[in-house]
Design an enzyme around this catalytic site. Structure first.
Site, PDB file in Angstrom:
ATOM      1  N   GLY A  10       0.852  -1.202   0.000  1.00 21.98           N
ATOM      2  CA  GLY A  10       0.000   0.000   0.000  1.00 21.98           C
ATOM      3  C   GLY A  10       0.879   1.241   0.000  1.00 21.98           C
ATOM      4  O   GLY A  10       1.863   1.302   0.751  1.00 21.98           O
ATOM      5  N   ALA A  11       0.526   2.202  -0.848  1.00 18.22           N
ATOM      6  CA  ALA A  11       1.337   3.428  -0.913  1.00 18.22           C
ATOM      7  C   ALA A  11       0.441   4.641  -0.785  1.00 18.22           C
ATOM      8  O   ALA A  11       0.463   5.562  -1.598  1.00 18.22           O
ATOM      9  CB  ALA A  11       2.145   3.464  -2.214  1.00 18.22           C
ATOM     10  N   SER A  36       2.065  -1.218  -4.565  1.00 14.80           N
ATOM     11  CA  SER A  36       0.829  -0.437  -4.582  1.00 14.80           C
ATOM     12  C   SER A  36      -0.094  -1.001  -5.668  1.00 14.80           C
ATOM     13  O   SER A  36       0.308  -1.870  -6.437  1.00 14.80           O
ATOM     14  CB  SER A  36       1.162   1.025  -4.864  1.00 14.80           C
ATOM     15  OG  SER A  36      -0.020   1.779  -4.952  1.00 14.80           O
ATOM     16  N   ALA A  80      -1.631  -6.222  -4.871  1.00 12.99           N
ATOM     17  CA  ALA A  80      -1.615  -7.563  -4.267  1.00 12.99           C
ATOM     18  C   ALA A  80      -2.998  -8.162  -4.308  1.00 12.99           C
ATOM     19  O   ALA A  80      -3.985  -7.497  -4.007  1.00 12.99           O
ATOM     20  CB  ALA A  80      -1.131  -7.480  -2.825  1.00 12.99           C
ATOM     21  N   CYS A 162     -14.601   7.732  10.514  1.00 15.54           N
ATOM     22  CA  CYS A 162     -13.905   8.953  10.122  1.00 15.54           C
ATOM     23  C   CYS A 162     -14.958  10.071  10.091  1.00 15.54           C
ATOM     24  O   CYS A 162     -15.713  10.164   9.135  1.00 15.54           O
ATOM     25  CB  CYS A 162     -13.336   8.681   8.732  1.00 15.54           C
ATOM     26  SG  CYS A 162     -12.093   9.804   8.226  1.00 15.54           S
ATOM     27  N   GLY A 323      -3.905  11.264  10.401  1.00 15.10           N
ATOM     28  CA  GLY A 323      -2.577  11.388   9.823  1.00 15.10           C
ATOM     29  C   GLY A 323      -1.438  11.243  10.814  1.00 15.10           C
ATOM     30  O   GLY A 323      -0.495  10.492  10.578  1.00 15.10           O
ATOM     31  N   CYS A 356      -2.479  17.016  20.876  1.00 15.69           N
ATOM     32  CA  CYS A 356      -3.537  17.180  21.862  1.00 15.69           C
ATOM     33  C   CYS A 356      -4.249  18.493  21.598  1.00 15.69           C
ATOM     34  O   CYS A 356      -3.614  19.528  21.501  1.00 15.69           O
ATOM     35  CB  CYS A 356      -2.944  17.174  23.261  1.00 15.69           C
ATOM     36  SG  CYS A 356      -4.205  17.382  24.496  1.00 15.69           S
TER      37      CYS A 356
HETATM   38  C1  LIG Z   1     -11.977  12.288   3.167  1.00 16.79           C
HETATM   39  C2  LIG Z   1     -10.941  12.079   4.219  1.00 16.79           C
HETATM   40  C3  LIG Z   1     -10.305  13.183   4.784  1.00 16.79           C
HETATM   41  C4  LIG Z   1      -9.363  13.002   5.790  1.00 16.79           C
HETATM   42  N1  LIG Z   1      -8.783  14.096   6.338  1.00 16.79           N
HETATM   43  C5  LIG Z   1      -7.862  13.933   7.293  1.00 16.79           C
HETATM   44  C6  LIG Z   1      -7.223  15.061   7.876  1.00 16.79           C
HETATM   45  O1  LIG Z   1      -7.506  16.209   7.539  1.00 16.79           O
HETATM   46  N2  LIG Z   1      -6.304  14.828   8.820  1.00 16.79           N
HETATM   47  C7  LIG Z   1      -5.944  13.577   9.218  1.00 16.79           C
HETATM   48  O2  LIG Z   1      -5.099  13.440  10.070  1.00 16.79           O
HETATM   49  N3  LIG Z   1      -6.542  12.494   8.698  1.00 16.79           N
HETATM   50  C8  LIG Z   1      -7.479  12.627   7.751  1.00 16.79           C
HETATM   51  N4  LIG Z   1      -8.068  11.518   7.208  1.00 16.79           N
HETATM   52  C9  LIG Z   1      -7.756  10.166   7.749  1.00 16.79           C
HETATM   53  C10 LIG Z   1      -6.448   9.521   7.240  1.00 16.79           C
HETATM   54  O3  LIG Z   1      -5.360  10.384   7.437  1.00 16.79           O
HETATM   55  C11 LIG Z   1      -6.537   9.155   5.804  1.00 16.79           C
HETATM   56  O4  LIG Z   1      -7.614   8.294   5.593  1.00 16.79           O
HETATM   57  C12 LIG Z   1      -5.269   8.468   5.305  1.00 16.79           C
HETATM   58  O5  LIG Z   1      -5.264   8.523   3.923  1.00 16.79           O
HETATM   59  C13 LIG Z   1      -5.163   7.014   5.724  1.00 16.79           C
HETATM   60  O6  LIG Z   1      -3.921   6.500   5.301  1.00 16.79           O
HETATM   61  P1  LIG Z   1      -3.703   4.940   4.984  1.00 16.79           P
HETATM   62  O7  LIG Z   1      -2.320   4.792   4.468  1.00 16.79           O
HETATM   63  O8  LIG Z   1      -4.070   4.134   6.139  1.00 16.79           O
HETATM   64  O9  LIG Z   1      -4.755   4.628   3.849  1.00 16.79           O
HETATM   65  P2  LIG Z   1      -4.807   5.205   2.388  1.00 16.79           P
HETATM   66  O10 LIG Z   1      -4.262   6.588   2.346  1.00 16.79           O
HETATM   67  O11 LIG Z   1      -6.192   4.999   1.925  1.00 16.79           O
HETATM   68  O12 LIG Z   1      -3.815   4.287   1.579  1.00 16.79           O
HETATM   69  C14 LIG Z   1      -4.037   2.916   1.328  1.00 16.79           C
HETATM   70  C15 LIG Z   1      -3.333   2.566   0.077  1.00 16.79           C
HETATM   71  O13 LIG Z   1      -3.289   1.162  -0.062  1.00 16.79           O
HETATM   72  C16 LIG Z   1      -3.568   0.861  -1.415  1.00 16.79           C
HETATM   73  N5  LIG Z   1      -4.045  -0.525  -1.510  1.00 16.79           N
HETATM   74  C17 LIG Z   1      -5.232  -1.006  -1.061  1.00 16.79           C
HETATM   75  N6  LIG Z   1      -5.328  -2.319  -1.363  1.00 16.79           N
HETATM   76  C18 LIG Z   1      -4.189  -2.672  -1.990  1.00 16.79           C
HETATM   77  C19 LIG Z   1      -3.712  -3.881  -2.536  1.00 16.79           C
HETATM   78  N7  LIG Z   1      -4.424  -5.019  -2.494  1.00 16.79           N
HETATM   79  N8  LIG Z   1      -2.502  -3.879  -3.134  1.00 16.79           N
HETATM   80  C20 LIG Z   1      -1.762  -2.759  -3.175  1.00 16.79           C
HETATM   81  N9  LIG Z   1      -2.169  -1.578  -2.682  1.00 16.79           N
HETATM   82  C21 LIG Z   1      -3.369  -1.536  -2.089  1.00 16.79           C
HETATM   83  C22 LIG Z   1      -4.597   1.890  -1.841  1.00 16.79           C
HETATM   84  O14 LIG Z   1      -4.651   2.058  -3.228  1.00 16.79           O
HETATM   85  C23 LIG Z   1      -4.044   3.115  -1.155  1.00 16.79           C
HETATM   86  O15 LIG Z   1      -3.128   3.799  -1.957  1.00 16.79           O
HETATM   87  C24 LIG Z   1      -9.030  11.677   6.223  1.00 16.79           C
HETATM   88  C25 LIG Z   1      -9.673  10.568   5.648  1.00 16.79           C
HETATM   89  C26 LIG Z   1     -10.623  10.771   4.669  1.00 16.79           C
HETATM   90  C27 LIG Z   1     -11.309   9.569   4.082  1.00 16.79           C
END
Ligand SMILES: Cc1cc2nc3c(=O)[nH]c(=O)nc-3n(C[C@H](O)[C@H](O)[C@H](O)COP(=O)(O)OP(=O)(O)OC[C@H]3O[C@@H](n4cnc5c(N)ncnc54)[C@H](O)[C@@H]3O)c2cc1C
Length: 863
Positions: A10-11, A36, A80, A162, A323, A356
């Site tokens: 995942g990236a 990814s 994957a 969320c 984040g 905090c």
């Molecule tokens: C609309 C929205 C706004 C947000 N705003 C904030 C904010 O302002 N501040 C904050 O702190 N947090 C925020 N968040 C929460 C959080 O920071 C984000 O959701 C963040 O992107 C999560 O990171 P992640 O790496 O866990 O997932 P993601 O960023 O979703 O990354 C997952 C990655 O894994 C990849 N992937 C999935 N399945 C596979 C597979 N089988 N093989 C290869 N790759 C795969 C996907 O394509 C994706 O690129 C927000 C979330 C959302 C939904």
């Protein structure tokens, strides 16, 4: 043997940061590869902006292959298909596979739109901002919507985790619609699974409830909490609003022209349903080192990680993974992999409460941030605590940085400033603003979120542990209250009395003896001469009561009833402490809110008075306006001082009860589960009410006492065995030994009327106790009926007070405008300000009253 291979799956936000941090941490001791399913990195937090075209998708996306190539991290976007955890193998979508030594899963969420009919952008009727492509499609729908405006429904469905982005998007839309001058054509409703506004999946953080409620209210956005979306049709959303007990309280059919609902999250198919790796929802199970217990070579971070909810809610609500938490997890994993490569055990843990946030005022957010050197008009920083003033609240679009965008400002032990976006190359600088130190990218973005919401979103980045919840306050009071200690000691004493009473019927053994020294002169009696003697005697007596006329059983029954009464007393004391603590907790929150509201009112009155003086000087208004404004200002100042005094007393009471400083109290939570009907409440109270139980135990004790008194008329018979030895007693060298067994009886035939008086006394005591039980029964019935209706009424009053506060705030806003354009006299505005503040105070008080009423009812029911 080659180097070990670490694969990051995942990236997104988590995977990309993890790849960078791991690469740096292992320092060439292992190869790092990222898998990814796309070549593109999307900055998810900016998606809501894409949906209203404040950003184009390309502005928040990065082409990953060159970035990873530059950092010498292997990269593929084949994706994957499945993790084969037991074989340490990753099966890719093209059928090929990668054998890894360590796997770091950061696959984010699978969006569960399919769990609700008609939800989501793929064949459903709501838009999404969860992915950048979704947000781009939402922008097209929004364009069409503004041509033909109608109602908007925004929110998060049951099981979502969320919530910050849902609130953010609601405010963004409000701002955008105002900019387009069509806000008045768009009724907006916020629909959320949270039990209250500002819960955020964390049972609230600081005063998020009040902050967000007032923000929504100010923007005329209605809300429905405890909402379960059952079905979405082309232009109507069906929502069940449930009560505390989970039963449907009201069904809503909400028409909409545009709707964005955040879905529930679950794990992606590649990792779901793997025994030991994921939970039933497909989230990866990790320990505190971010490592899976069943497969220790697998780590996980980000949204794909399993975190249990903070507590039960009527509708399922998940915990957000934001984040900074995610970045903190990446840092911990990198450190742990480095330790493992050195043959050591992992020790690093993620600091999930990386940020905090506290509130102090609807317009002020206190953020525990490390501010760099800059300060400007609206910020002043000291000791790393930055006080952000929410002056921008009144500007529809403010030039604030988002929390994630300004990662470089945050500081925590293992968090290097600027780390979050260091992974992004310079040429992708969204706004062309670069971190002076090099690779880092800051996205300084225009946002519609006021500081209160900023605080709330930041709050999402800090898990509990920073503010006291009501339950924690109750637990503290329980361990602190001397009354409970005293009640517990009474119970122990009562238990000891049972053992004492039992002892009366058991055998006893008594050993007695004497020894002395002197001179004995028998005066020639028996021809014995005078001599020095050591007279001594010893006697052992063993007694076994055979018949005591029922004295022992009466004593035991009396002691047992005393013990029951003591236990009921302890329960009652506990209930009283619980209710007192809930009341003190509510008072602290209420008085603090009052101080904030009256503070605002003083500020408003000062401004009105200032303007009245200016207009008077310019000859535009009479001196009466100035006098009226001055009078109201004085009234507001008096109310503020009074509120401050009440706050000091409320704080003192809270500390007295709990031993805690009332620094950061979570908002008043949803009420605990209450009985569905009055009959249920009455049944439970009659069976468990501690005061009634105490009265009943007192009756049992009194009845046992009468049996005991009557027993005194009967004889007591016991068997005994005695052995005695006497030496030197009557004359020198006197010796005597003896042993006896026998039966001893004692029957008091005449006691001067003492026994019959005692019987009369105990009969009277029993009659009194019986009357007290009947009185307690009626009192419990009466109190339960009144507490039940008070609890019901308090909930209704709260709803009415909320509606009243909303209406009064709206009326004040309208009056403000009408006074400004000269349609109404200034006095109307003074009245409207006063009414709006009074209504807001009333609303806060009603929340406190609601929870106190609920706990009072439960206390009566012995729960
Ligand atoms: C609309 C929205 C706004 C947000 N705003 C904030 C904010 O302002 N501040 C904050 O702190 N947090 C925020 N968040 C929460 C959080 O920071 C984000 O959701 C963040 O992107 C999560 O990171 P992640 O790496 O866990 O997932 P993601 O960023 O979703 O990354 C997952 C990655 O894994 C990849 N992937 C999935 N399945 C596979 C597979 N089988 N093989 C290869 N790759 C795969 C996907 O394509 C994706 O690129 C927000 C979330 C959302 C939904």
């Amino acid at each position: 043997m080659g180097k070990p291979l670490i694969v990051v799956l995942g990236a997104g936000l988590g995977g990309t940061i993890a790849s960078y941090e791991i690469k740096a941490a292992v320092k060439g001791r292992a190869d790092v590869m990222t898998v990814s399913d796309t070549d593109t990195y999307s900055f998810v937090p900016s998606n809501p902006w894409v949906a209203v075209r404040w950003r184009e998708p390309e502005a928040i996306q990065i082409d990953l292959p060159p970035v990873f190539a530059k950092k010498k991290i292997g990269f593929t976007s084949i994706g994957a298909r499945r993790v084969h955890a037991s074989k340490k193998c990753l099966e890719l979508n093209d059928g090929s596979s990668i054998n890894y030594d360590y796997l770091v899963i950061s696959t984010g969420p699978d969006l569960a739109f399919d769990e609700i009919e008609g939800l989501g952008p793929h064949g459903g009727h709501t838009v999404s901002v969860c992915q950048t492509a979704h947000a781009a499609a939402a922008a097209d729908k929004f364009d069409a919507f503004v041509e033909n405006p109608g109602p908007i429904v925004i929110g998060a469905v049951q099981g979502a985790s969320c919530y910050g982005p849902a609130y953010e998007f609601a405010l963004i839309l409000d701002t955008e619609l105002r900019k387009r001058k069509i806000r008045d054509k768009v009724p907006m409703t916020f629909v959320t699974a949270e039990p209250y506004i500002g819960h955020l999946g964390l049972d609230g953080v600081g005063d998020t409830k009040s902050l967000l409620e007032s923000e929504l209210r100010d923007r005329h956005i209605k809300w429905i909490t405890n909402a379960r979306v059952t079905r979405v049709e082309h232009d109507v959303m069906h929502v069940d609003e449930v009560g505390e007990d989970g039963a449907v309280r009201k069904a809503h059919d909400l028409p909409f022209g545009f709707s964005m609902m955040l879905p529930a999250f679950r794990g992606v198919p590649a990792v779901s349903n793997i025994e030991g790796l994921t939970n039933p929802r497909g989230f990866v199970i990790v320990d505190r080192h971010q490592r899976n217990p069943a497969f220790p070579e697998i780590f996980a971070l980000g949204v794909c990680v399993a975190i249990p909810p903070t507590g039960p809610t009527p509708v399922p609500v998940g915990v957000p993974k934001t984040g900074f938490m995610i970045e903190s997890m990446a840092t911990a994993i990198a450190a742990n992999l480095s330790l493992i490569l050195d043959g050591k055990e992992p020790t690093a843990e993620a600091t999930w409460n990386a940020v905090c946030a506290r509130d102090g005022h609807p317009q002020v957010a206190f953020l525990i941030l490390k501010e760099r050197s800059e300060t400007d008009d609206s910020r002043s920083c000291r000791d790393g605590v930055c006080r952000l003033r929410g002056a921008a609240r009144h500007r529809p679009v403010a030039d604030h940085a988002s929390l994630v965008d300004r990662a470089h400002r945050l500081c925590r032990p293992q968090h290097a400033a600027g780390e979050l976006h260091r992974l992004l190359p310079r040429r992708h600088a969204v706004q062309g603003i670069r971190h002076p130190s090099g690779d880092s990218l800051q996205m300084t973005l225009k946002r519609a979120i006021p500081f209160p919401l900023l605080a709330c979103l930041l709050a999402g980045a800090s898990l509990p542990a920073r503010a006291t919840t009501l339950q924690e306050a109750i637990a503290a009071a329980m361990s602190h209250a001397p009354e409970i200690e005293a009640a517990r000691a009474d119970t122990d004493a009562a238990d000891a009395r049972i053992r004492e009473a039992r002892g009366q019927g058991l055998p006893s053994a008594t050993l007695s003896g004497t020894i002395g020294h002197g001179r004995l002169d028998p005066q020639g009696f028996f021809g014995l001469p005078a001599a020095n003697v050591t007279p001594r005697a010893a006697q052992l007596t063993i007694e076994q009561p055979l018949f005591l006329g029922g004295r022992v059983s009466a004593g035991i029954a009396q002691a047992k009833a005393g013990s029951e009464a003591a236990r009921a007393g302890e329960t009652m004391t506990r209930s009283q402490i619980v209710v007192a603590t809930v009341q003190a907790y509510g008072n602290v929150l209420t008085t603090r809110r009052m101080v904030a509201l009256y503070g605002q009112m003083v500020a408003q009155m000062e401004e009105i008075e200032r303007q009245a003086r200016l207009r008077f000087k310019a000859g535009e208004s009479p001196s009466t306006d100035v006098a009226q404004a001055t009078a109201r200002l004085a009234e507001a100042q008096a109310a503020l001082e009074n509120a401050r005094g009440l706050a000091v007393s409320a704080d003192a009471r809270f500390t007295n009860l709990t031993g805690l400083a009332p620094r950061a109290l979570q908002p008043i939570p949803a009420s605990p589960a209450l009985p569905a009907s009055l009959d249920e409440a009455l049944d439970s109270a009659r069976a468990n009410n501690p005061a009634l139980a105490q009265a009943e135990a007192a009756l049992d004790a009194a009845q046992a006492g009468t049996r005991g008194a009557r027993a005194e008329r009967l004889p007591m018979i016991g068997a005994f065995a005695e052995g005695a030895s006497v030496r030197d007693q009557f004359f020198p060298d006197y010796r005597s030994d003896g042993a006896t067994i026998g039966v001893r009886a004692r029957w008091q035939i005449f006691a001067g009327g003492r026994v019959s008086a005692k019987i009369t006394e105990s009969d009277s005591a029993a009659r009194a106790a019986d009357a007290r039980v009947r009185a307690a029964r009626s009192a419990v019935d009466e109190q339960t009926i009144s507490a039940f209706s008070a609890a019901r009424a308090a909930s209704l009053v709260e709803a009415a007070a909320t509606a009243q506060a909303l209406a009064a705030a709206q009326a004040r806003d309208s009056v403000r405008h009408e006074v400004r354009v000269g349609m109404k006299p200034q006095l109307d505005l003074l009245d409207a300000e006063r009414e709006a503040t009074a209504a807001a105070v009333n609303e806060t008080r009603s929340q406190s009253d609601r929870i106190v009423a609920a706990y009072r009812l439960l206390a009566l029911m012995g729960r």
